[in-house]
Design an enzyme around this catalytic site. Structure first.
Site, PDB file in Angstrom:
ATOM      1  N   TYR A  34      26.879  28.424  50.720  1.00 16.57           N
ATOM      2  CA  TYR A  34      27.544  28.621  52.005  1.00 16.57           C
ATOM      3  C   TYR A  34      27.216  29.993  52.554  1.00 16.57           C
ATOM      4  O   TYR A  34      26.635  30.837  51.868  1.00 16.57           O
ATOM      5  CB  TYR A  34      29.057  28.404  51.872  1.00 16.57           C
ATOM      6  N   ARG A  53      19.768  35.074  53.790  1.00 16.67           N
ATOM      7  CA  ARG A  53      20.376  34.880  52.465  1.00 16.67           C
ATOM      8  C   ARG A  53      20.614  33.391  52.197  1.00 16.67           C
ATOM      9  O   ARG A  53      20.470  32.926  51.066  1.00 16.67           O
ATOM     10  CB  ARG A  53      21.686  35.671  52.348  1.00 16.67           C
ATOM     11  N   ARG A 102      27.373   9.174  40.942  1.00 18.64           N
ATOM     12  CA  ARG A 102      27.505  10.468  40.283  1.00 18.64           C
ATOM     13  C   ARG A 102      26.412  10.590  39.233  1.00 18.64           C
ATOM     14  O   ARG A 102      26.278   9.723  38.367  1.00 18.64           O
ATOM     15  CB  ARG A 102      28.876  10.579  39.622  1.00 18.64           C
ATOM     16  N   LYS A 150      24.809  32.451  46.689  1.00 17.04           N
ATOM     17  CA  LYS A 150      26.149  32.280  47.287  1.00 17.04           C
ATOM     18  C   LYS A 150      26.566  30.812  47.199  1.00 17.04           C
ATOM     19  O   LYS A 150      26.466  30.059  48.165  1.00 17.04           O
ATOM     20  CB  LYS A 150      26.132  32.787  48.734  1.00 17.04           C
ATOM     21  N   GLU A 182      31.837  43.690  41.291  1.00 22.20           N
ATOM     22  CA  GLU A 182      32.126  43.667  42.738  1.00 22.20           C
ATOM     23  C   GLU A 182      33.546  43.167  42.911  1.00 22.20           C
ATOM     24  O   GLU A 182      34.231  42.852  41.928  1.00 22.20           O
ATOM     25  CB  GLU A 182      31.115  42.777  43.477  1.00 22.20           C
TER      26      GLU A 182
HETATM   27  N1  PMP Z   1      30.462  39.599  46.922  1.00 25.34           N
HETATM   28  C1  PMP Z   1      31.074  38.413  46.894  1.00 25.34           C
HETATM   29  C2  PMP Z   1      31.388  37.806  45.561  1.00 25.34           C
HETATM   30  C3  PMP Z   1      31.425  37.754  48.081  1.00 25.34           C
HETATM   31  O1  PMP Z   1      32.021  36.558  48.043  1.00 25.34           O
HETATM   32  C4  PMP Z   1      31.143  38.384  49.326  1.00 25.34           C
HETATM   33  C5  PMP Z   1      31.564  37.753  50.617  1.00 25.34           C
HETATM   34  N2  PMP Z   1      30.858  36.604  50.915  1.00 25.34           N
HETATM   35  C6  PMP Z   1      30.490  39.626  49.313  1.00 25.34           C
HETATM   36  C7  PMP Z   1      30.165  40.211  48.094  1.00 25.34           C
HETATM   37  C8  PMP Z   1      30.140  40.341  50.595  1.00 25.34           C
HETATM   38  O2  PMP Z   1      29.047  39.718  51.229  1.00 25.34           O
HETATM   39  P1  PMP Z   1      28.877  39.785  52.813  1.00 25.34           P
HETATM   40  O3  PMP Z   1      28.906  41.222  53.180  1.00 25.34           O
HETATM   41  O4  PMP Z   1      27.565  39.163  53.064  1.00 25.34           O
HETATM   42  O5  PMP Z   1      30.027  39.004  53.388  1.00 25.34           O
END
Ligand code: PMP
Length: 287
Positions: A34, A53, A102, A150, A182
């Site tokens: 996403y 991305r 599935r 992502k 993070e």
């Molecule tokens: N790390 C994680 C785990 C996230 O989910 C996000 C938000 N999507 C970010 C960092 C920040 O990414 P962005 O600046 O592209 O929203």
């Protein structure tokens, strides 16, 4: 309640009429990726970064993405228009679709991916967390080890956020081997007492934040010193300032980590400066 218009596989439909298959691999296997692009003044910010991305995420998973950036931009804009969205986010969800059964094995190329987009209105500029800062609680980073992709596997970030809330904080910072990876949905930063901005280097351990990349550009333009490296919880707790970055929170000050106040417990000057510079730059570049 007013019905949003959402986009599902080529159609713009009222949210109550929007449907995907119960055999969709996103639902059965979290086989999906996403993106979230923010909207200010009805315009998209950092859009090309988010689409780059998205292509990378899909590519790493051998998932097809048969739409050009121009087509995806048109869909985003049409949704913004139909929902009269001035400020908020557009979510894009892409899954490997449904082969009708599935099965762990990827379906063949004749199975089309599922593409869903929806809007979510939110006050991004005038937010309480943006002006007052947030408190974070640390949680172990128990996610999988390809966090640079992502994916829609957001169960652990949801659990970590719930645990942080239960501990009286607003959000979670994730920790692995004593070092902060993070935030549960954002990138983590500190400002040292020597005035150096520190954020973790890119690797499979973290998501390459699009906001992180733009804030790095802004920091360079402001002649701030930057180091891309990991930092510990203790280093962050004794830092001059801490903040997080993400598409939906821009730059948000962090005022406490596990109940240890950062500085005097108020949003720091550099965090505030970076927040306003990011908002100003984003409005200028919005499309
Ligand atoms: N790390 C994680 C785990 C996230 O989910 C996000 C938000 N999507 C970010 C960092 C920040 O990414 P962005 O600046 O592209 O929203």
């Amino acid at each position: 309640m007013t019905q949003r218009t959402v986009y599902v596989n080529g159609d713009y439909v009222a949210e109550r009429d929007a449907k995907v298959s119960v055999f969709d691999r996103g639902f059965l296997l979290a086989d999906g990726v996403y993106e979230v692009s923010s909207v200010l003044d009805g315009k998209l910010i950092d859009f090309s970064g988010h689409m780059q991305r998205l292509k990378r995420s899909a590519g790493e998973l051998e998932m097809s993405l048969p739409w050009s950036d121009e087509t995806l931009l048109e869909i985003h804009r049409e949704l913004i228009r139909r929902n009269a969205l001035e400020e908020g986010m557009v979510y894009l969800q892409l899954t490997r679709g449904s082969a009708g059964d599935r099965d762990f094995a990827y379906p063949d190329a004749s199975t089309p991916p599922t593409l869903v987009l929806f809007t979510q209105a939110k006050a991004l500029v005038d937010s309480r967390s943006g002006s007052e800062g947030i408190r974070v609680a640390t949680q172990p980073d128990w996610r999988w080890t390809r966090r640079d992709i992502k994916t829609v596997q957001l169960l652990y970030p949801a659990m970590a956020k719930m645990a942080a809330k239960a501990a009286g904080a607003d959000d979670a910072w994730l920790v692995e081997n004593g070092m902060v990876t993070e935030g549960a949905s954002n990138n983590a930063w500190i400002l040292t007492h020597d005035g150096v901005l520190v954020t973790r280097e890119l690797s499979h351990a973290i998501l390459p934040g699009i906001t992180r990349a733009v804030v790095l550009e802004i920091a360079a333009a402001l002649s701030l010193d930057v180091e891309a490296r990991a930092f510990s919880v203790a280093e962050a707790q004794s830092a001059r300032e801490c903040f997080v970055t993400s598409a939906s929170s821009f730059v948000t000050p962090v005022i406490a980590i596990d109940e240890v106040m950062i500085g005097d417990g108020r949003p720091g000057d550099v965090s505030r400066r970076l927040r306003s510079a990011y908002i100003e730059e984003s409005r200028r570049r919005a499309i």
